[in-house]
Design an enzyme around this catalytic site. Sequence first.
Site, PDB file in Angstrom:
ATOM      1  N   SER A 190      76.958 -10.844 -27.350  1.00  0.00           N
ATOM      2  CA  SER A 190      75.871 -11.782 -27.075  1.00  0.00           C
ATOM      3  C   SER A 190      75.656 -11.868 -25.569  1.00  0.00           C
ATOM      4  CB  SER A 190      76.181 -13.167 -27.644  1.00  0.00           C
ATOM      5  OG  SER A 190      77.353 -13.693 -27.048  1.00  0.00           O
ATOM      6  N   ARG A 250      75.783  -9.142 -34.405  1.00  0.00           N
ATOM      7  CA  ARG A 250      77.078  -9.578 -34.931  1.00  0.00           C
ATOM      8  C   ARG A 250      77.292  -9.103 -36.373  1.00  0.00           C
ATOM      9  NH1 ARG A 250      73.262 -13.377 -34.452  1.00  0.00           N
ATOM     10  NH2 ARG A 250      72.629 -14.525 -36.312  1.00  0.00           N
ATOM     11  N   HIS A 307      67.597 -12.957 -23.961  1.00  0.00           N
ATOM     12  CA  HIS A 307      68.778 -13.205 -24.787  1.00  0.00           C
ATOM     13  C   HIS A 307      68.860 -12.145 -25.873  1.00  0.00           C
ATOM     14  CE1 HIS A 307      69.945 -14.767 -28.853  1.00  0.00           C
ATOM     15  NE2 HIS A 307      71.080 -14.972 -28.216  1.00  0.00           N
ATOM     16  N   ARG A 330      86.595 -20.286 -27.588  1.00  0.00           N
ATOM     17  CA  ARG A 330      86.634 -20.363 -26.122  1.00  0.00           C
ATOM     18  C   ARG A 330      85.325 -20.992 -25.640  1.00  0.00           C
ATOM     19  NH1 ARG A 330      86.330 -17.279 -21.264  1.00  0.00           N
ATOM     20  NH2 ARG A 330      88.238 -17.518 -20.051  1.00  0.00           N
ATOM     21  N   ASN A 339      71.752 -10.851 -29.236  1.00  0.00           N
ATOM     22  CA  ASN A 339      72.999 -11.075 -29.953  1.00  0.00           C
ATOM     23  C   ASN A 339      73.005 -10.173 -31.185  1.00  0.00           C
ATOM     24  OD1 ASN A 339      74.260 -12.515 -32.472  1.00  0.00           O
ATOM     25  ND2 ASN A 339      75.348 -13.363 -30.724  1.00  0.00           N
TER      26      ASN A 339
END
Length: 405
Positions: free
Chosen positions: A195, A213, A209, A364, A211
């Site tokens: 990402s 996955r 942007h 995180r 991303n």
Amino acid sequence: MAAAAALLGGAGRGRAALSLAAAGRRALCSAPRGVAGRWAGGRAALAAAGALGGLGLGLWRWQRGAMAAAEEEEEEEELRFMAPPVSGMRELRRRRRELRSRMELLIMETQAEVCRALAALDPGAAFAVDTWERKEGGGGISCVLQGGEVFEKAGVNVSVVSGLLSEEAARQMRSRGKSLKAKDGKLPFCAMGVSSVIHPKNPHVPTMHFNYRYFEIEEADGNKQWWFGGGTDLTPTYLNEEDAVHFHKTLKEACDKHDLKLYPKYKKWCDDYFYIKHRGERRGIGGIFFDDMDSPSKEEVFQFVKSCAKAVVPCYVPIVKRHCHDSFTPEEKLWQQLRRGRYVEFNLIYDRGTKFGLLTPGSRIESILMSLPLTARWEYMHTPPKSSREAEILEVLRNPRDWVH
């Protein structure tokens, strides 16, 4: 092989073998005729043992050379990436035919490609590379550039995590229609993705942007549910139609390689997904977005995701090059800060990835919130003048346009 192993003891054992052979020759010369035949067989056995020893030594050297070559190849492969893969290069090579390994290699390659392309545009800055581990399983690599001449903040993250899905995350997925059958309330999962959010300094360079996955969940009966998700979208401060057309056409070309129906479907999904409900406007001018994609087959979806990931650099870098040295006024910089405020609102209130990250134990937080800009601004009841360039972009955000027809 026992004989070969016995002969691989170095020079001392080699001398002992030679002495044994010499003694055999002496005994053969002094032996009676009947015995000589048997000694001849013994001499042949010694010769065979010597040959086998040489073969064993050669095999040993070949194995050492092959191991050294494999280690060198692993190191060279790792140099292609920003850091060694979370699962380790050796493990990924061992499982290279498995889709999970191929996906991890793809997200590592994408991270490296994007970071190097951005670094080439902002040579005075450098990416800080931060590797981290998650005690519940897995880890990640965060690459962040801050305070550059071109990019105020650019982050490209890779995460490969596994463990047990939290109740909150499972509830969120079930709300999207997922039927997840847990065993004793537990759902083992594996998730991985790359990402990125890029916030340029110049208000004439849009934020971008992307991303991509992969998600896998094991249910109570051992059945594994899997799906892919992702997308790439553009958020300009000011509208530039040439940039918008280039961006959307590049993504359309990537989609069209697989199915002509994909771009219009995922373009609309992107416009709908990045909708800031409480503002009545989209976050940007869109791109493509998809989620829960699990057909027609795992391999076909993976190839589609790969095409989309490979389109990231060509759809965005030419736009940055075109505008990174454009002049701008303090008023234009102020408008950029206000638009970034909208960006923050969407990410913290609506974004699925942010929600999943915050709901996953051991996540995180620094990497999850990397998407936020260094600076943003909120002003009470700010309204741009009619017919201004600021009003122009607002009109597009409220009423999405078709950029490729």
